[in-house]
Design a protein around this motif. Structure first.
Motif, PDB file in Angstrom:
ATOM      1  N   LEU A 102       0.838  -1.207   0.000  1.00 46.41           N
ATOM      2  CA  LEU A 102       0.000   0.000   0.000  1.00 46.41           C
ATOM      3  C   LEU A 102       0.874   1.259   0.000  1.00 46.41           C
ATOM      4  O   LEU A 102       0.621   2.206  -0.763  1.00 46.41           O
ATOM      5  N   ILE A 103       1.884   1.239   0.851  1.00 47.09           N
ATOM      6  CA  ILE A 103       2.786   2.406   0.914  1.00 47.09           C
ATOM      7  C   ILE A 103       3.489   2.581  -0.436  1.00 47.09           C
ATOM      8  O   ILE A 103       3.576   3.695  -0.973  1.00 47.09           O
ATOM      9  N   ALA A 104       3.955   1.435  -0.986  1.00 52.47           N
ATOM     10  CA  ALA A 104       4.643   1.506  -2.288  1.00 52.47           C
ATOM     11  C   ALA A 104       3.704   2.072  -3.347  1.00 52.47           C
ATOM     12  O   ALA A 104       4.120   2.863  -4.202  1.00 52.47           O
ATOM     13  N   GLY A 105       2.427   1.677  -3.271  1.00 55.64           N
ATOM     14  CA  GLY A 105       1.441   2.192  -4.231  1.00 55.64           C
ATOM     15  C   GLY A 105       1.296   3.702  -4.108  1.00 55.64           C
ATOM     16  O   GLY A 105       1.300   4.435  -5.113  1.00 55.64           O
ATOM     17  N   MET A 106       1.230   4.172  -2.887  1.00 56.16           N
ATOM     18  CA  MET A 106       1.072   5.623  -2.670  1.00 56.16           C
ATOM     19  C   MET A 106       2.318   6.373  -3.139  1.00 56.16           C
ATOM     20  O   MET A 106       2.222   7.413  -3.791  1.00 56.16           O
ATOM     21  N   VAL A 107       3.476   5.806  -2.787  1.00 52.59           N
ATOM     22  CA  VAL A 107       4.732   6.453  -3.203  1.00 52.59           C
ATOM     23  C   VAL A 107       4.856   6.406  -4.728  1.00 52.59           C
ATOM     24  O   VAL A 107       5.362   7.343  -5.361  1.00 52.59           O
ATOM     25  N   ILE A 112       4.889   9.071 -10.017  1.00 48.56           N
ATOM     26  CA  ILE A 112       4.270   9.400 -11.317  1.00 48.56           C
ATOM     27  C   ILE A 112       4.128  10.917 -11.455  1.00 48.56           C
ATOM     28  O   ILE A 112       4.372  11.493 -12.514  1.00 48.56           O
ATOM     29  N   SER A 113       3.764  11.557 -10.335  1.00 47.92           N
ATOM     30  CA  SER A 113       3.610  13.018 -10.394  1.00 47.92           C
ATOM     31  C   SER A 113       4.953  13.730 -10.596  1.00 47.92           C
ATOM     32  O   SER A 113       4.995  14.883 -11.013  1.00 47.92           O
ATOM     33  N   LEU A 114       6.041  13.018 -10.282  1.00 50.51           N
ATOM     34  CA  LEU A 114       7.374  13.632 -10.430  1.00 50.51           C
ATOM     35  C   LEU A 114       7.911  13.534 -11.862  1.00 50.51           C
ATOM     36  O   LEU A 114       8.890  14.200 -12.200  1.00 50.51           O
ATOM     37  N   VAL A 115       7.267  12.683 -12.675  1.00 50.54           N
ATOM     38  CA  VAL A 115       7.815  12.417 -14.014  1.00 50.54           C
ATOM     39  C   VAL A 115       7.998  13.689 -14.862  1.00 50.54           C
ATOM     40  O   VAL A 115       9.060  13.892 -15.451  1.00 50.54           O
ATOM     41  N   HIS A 129      11.671   5.931 -19.300  1.00 50.47           N
ATOM     42  CA  HIS A 129      12.905   6.032 -18.513  1.00 50.47           C
ATOM     43  C   HIS A 129      12.665   6.817 -17.224  1.00 50.47           C
ATOM     44  O   HIS A 129      13.069   6.396 -16.140  1.00 50.47           O
ATOM     45  N   SER A 130      12.009   7.962 -17.384  1.00 54.46           N
ATOM     46  CA  SER A 130      11.826   8.817 -16.208  1.00 54.46           C
ATOM     47  C   SER A 130      10.884   8.159 -15.195  1.00 54.46           C
ATOM     48  O   SER A 130      11.130   8.232 -13.982  1.00 54.46           O
ATOM     49  N   LEU A 131       9.829   7.475 -15.697  1.00 55.13           N
ATOM     50  CA  LEU A 131       8.904   6.820 -14.765  1.00 55.13           C
ATOM     51  C   LEU A 131       9.603   5.672 -14.033  1.00 55.13           C
ATOM     52  O   LEU A 131       9.495   5.553 -12.799  1.00 55.13           O
ATOM     53  N   ALA A 132      10.345   4.850 -14.793  1.00 56.24           N
ATOM     54  CA  ALA A 132      11.045   3.723 -14.163  1.00 56.24           C
ATOM     55  C   ALA A 132      12.034   4.231 -13.115  1.00 56.24           C
ATOM     56  O   ALA A 132      12.102   3.716 -11.988  1.00 56.24           O
TER      57      ALA A 132
END
Lengths: 205, 471
Positions: A102-107, A112-115, A129-132
């Motif tokens: 759950l935490i990993a999902g939220m992070v 994704i918002s940082l991409v 690349h940026s998402l990975a």
């Protein structure tokens, strides 16, 4: 063709990140890590020659093998004592694993918002690349903050370095840098193996 | 023959041989101490890049070596640094031999120093961040004795230093972009943020300092003190080189604010916490935090206009007293630890009556670190206070008050060391080797305090030549 490879690489990375985050079994974690390096090479091969990208895969697999050998070398008693004993199948989906997922999902959502920021920061980097890279760095940071066993810490650091290398390969294509980063991966695995094995070694004054 | 072969590859081969022949570690430590002192002497005698007659041989040592298309360069300007590093390594190897703390210490400490020199010598400079990470990996092995479990301090050290590497590599890439286009404010701010985080992690600036007291408490004192001395030294030198390479960087005001604010914060933090410590090893950890703060402040003084650059000498002159103080403190702690097994204040009660040399050693080490007059640390501290007061009076006042915290910490620990439930007779339980080494270190702190000219000019010249400034 390379576009499909990038998407395949991204999917492999997302799945293996989930596996590593949820898992309490070191064998499964190392299997996921090895698969993750395959995902990394799919992404890195787009920006680097295949031979150079392959060095990342090989060093990663060797790093996994070193950690695996260290843990396999522990006796059953030592494994229990140090907290590396394999969990039973029934306990795989324990509340701890669900909580971590759950935490990993939220992070992951944060990542994704940082991409777009990533793409602004590194001109020419592609979405996959940026998402990975963002996912690997953010989720591993959370893993590092949750668990302090040497094995998990080293796995977390290896994933962060892989995430960094995916992004860095876009701006730096020097063979020596890639070689040295591979040496760092191997060094981290060796240190991890030493930290795992150290309590069982004979202490001689 | 070239300089990188002499000061990097030969010691690396010795380190590997010592790893193989661990069984004879005491002989190995003696050989290594002699060899490293020899390397320091060789660096003192033989100029790099010039013909020189040594006894019967004419020798010329060139300054560079190509490795995989990159160059390792050690010029004559680096000789004093080589001397300092190899004398320090020799000092710690002898300390480890006397305290018989860790048989892996000798090869690993040489390995660390080899990587340190390689990080300073490599061109392009960016590779230094990766070599620094390798050095940290060796330090981690050095800090965990075989048979001991890893501790939180080591894990945090590994994590923070590894996280720093990507930041430094990206900063290097961004800074080259800024050099081409200095007007791009967003690029400059991105570089500044990355650099602040990267060097914050490397220098263990608040809030990344937590590994220091933890490590001091949990690991072997000799190994810990070596890491506490070497790691900030190499990071400081790399930081100075880093800033020095980008001319626009040391003209920006945010860099001074960052360095001075971080420095003052570290001094306040270390000082306040050292008052409340109840463990001698943790007290050393907080003294290290204060020293890191001083280092940041001295670096901030020496940056900027060319007339300020000689002040960077303060960073270099602090190295000798700091090294002796750390080594002395660590040796004293390892002597107590062997007897009492713990360094908590309740465990060290009455230790002064059994180990008087140790108590004098700890006291002298702390007095030098707080800059007490007539100790080696005084010259450097008074210089820092004076120049800081000229440029940033508030920071100078805070730093002076900061020294008081460590003094309180020392007095509190002394109370416990002299406290006994029943009357105790004075005895000397230290071994002869320990007595000699502690005595020599104390004497050197006093001699260097009384005659600072013995080392200050050499170290100031080292700093100036490192910065390519003609003295």
């Amino acid at each position: 063709m390379s576009g499909y490879l990038s998407i395949a690489g991204l999917i492999i990375i997302v799945v293996t990140l989930g596996g590593i985050t949820a898992s309490n079994n070191w064998r499964f974690t190392i299997l996921c890590l090895s698969l993750q390096y395959l995902g990394c090479i799919f992404l890195i091969s787009k920006t680097l020659p295949l031979i150079l990208a392959a060095s990342k895969l090989i060093s990663g697999w060797i790093a996994g093998a070193i950690l695996g050998m260290a843990l396999a070398g522990l006796s059953t008693e030592e494994s229990y004592l140090l907290g590396y004993a394999a969990r039973t199948k029934e306990s795989f989906f324990r509340s701890q694993s669900v909580f971590r997922l759950l935490i990993a999902g939220m992070v992951g959502l944060v990542a994704i918002s940082l991409v777009p920021k990533f793409q602004e920061f590194i001109p020419g980097i592609e979405f996959e690349h940026s998402l990975a890279s963002a996912l690997m760095i953010c989720i591993s940071l959370i893993q590092l903050s949750l668990i302090s066993r040497p094995f998990d810490v080293v796995i977390g650091l290896l994933i962060i370095l892989s995430g960094f290398e995916i992004a860095y390969s876009v701006v730096e294509t020097s063979a020596l840098v890639i070689g040295l980063l591979a040496v760092v991966d191997l060094g981290l695995a060796l240190v991890g193996a030493y930290l795992i094995f150290s309590p069982t070694m004979e202490h001689i004054e | 023959m070239n300089a990188p072969q002499v000061w990097i590859f030969f010691p690396a081969i010795l380190a590997l041989l010592l790893m193989v022949f661990q069984r004879w570690w005491k002989v190995g430590a003696l050989v290594a101490a002699t060899f490293t002192l020899g390397l320091a002497g060789f660096a003192y005698l033989v100029p790099i890049g010039e013909k020189y007659k040594l006894l019967f041989w004419n020798i010329e040592i060139s300054d560079s070596l190509s490795v995989l298309g990159r160059r390792l360069i050690l010029s004559s300007d680096d000789r004093t640094i080589l001397i300092l590093i190899y004398v320090s390594v020799s000092f710690w190897i002898i300390g480890a031999l006397v305290s018989a703390s860790n048989r892996l210490f000798t090869p690993l400490s040489i390995g660390v120093s080899v990587l340190l020199i390689a990080a300073l010598a490599i061109e392009p400079f960016l590779y230094a961040a990766i070599i620094l990470e390798m050095m940290v990996l060796v330090c981690v092995i050095l800090l965990i004795k075989p048979g001991k479990a890893s501790n939180r301090g080591v894990i945090r050290l590994l994590t923070f230093q590894t996280l720093a590497m990507p930041f430094i590599l990206f900063t290097g890439w961004l800074l080259t972009g800024v050099e081409v286009n200095p007007e791009d404010s967003s690029l400059v701010s991105q570089a500044a943020i990355l650099m602040a985080i990267g060097f914050g992690l490397l220098f263990s600036i608040f809030p990344f300092h937590s590994w220091i007291p933890l490590l001091a408490e949990e690991a072997d004192p000799i190994s810990v003190s070596f890491v506490f001395f070497i790691l900030p030294l190499v990071i400081g030198l790399l930081g100075i080189s880093f800033i020095d390479r980008f001319s626009w960087l040391y003209t920006t005001s945010w860099l001074y604010v960052y360095l001075r604010f971080s420095g003052v914060l570290m001094v306040i933090f270390g000082s306040v916490w050292s008052i409340f410590q109840r463990n001698l090893a943790r007290l050393m950890g907080f003294a290290v935090i204060i020293e890191i703060g001083y280092s940041l402040l001295t670096i901030s003084l020496g940056l900027g206009p060319i007339q300020n650059r000689p002040l960077m000498g303060l960073f270099f002159t602090s190295l000798l007293p700091r090294g002796i103080s750390y080594g002395l403190w660590a040796l004293s702690l390892s002597v107590i630890l062997k007897d009492r097994k713990l360094l908590d204040y309740h465990a060290i009660r009455g230790v002064a009556y059994q180990y008087p040399f140790v108590v004098v050693g700890i006291t002298m080490a702390v007095l030098s670190l707080i800059g007490f007059p007539l100790t080696a640390g005084y010259t450097n501290h008074s210089g820092l206070w004076q120049y800081l007061n000229e440029q940033f009076p508030l920071a100078a006042q805070i730093v002076i008050i900061g020294s008081v915290g460590l003094t309180f910490g020392l007095f509190r620990s002394l109370i416990y060391m002299f406290q006994t439930r029943e009357a105790m007779a004075w005895e000397i339980h230290e071994k002869t080797g320990e007595r000699i080494l502690i005595g020599l270190a104390c004497a050197s702190l006093v001699i260097f305090g009384l005659l600072p000219q013995l080392y200050t000019s050499a170290l100031i010249n080292m700093g100036l030549s490192f910065l390519n400034i003609t003295p």
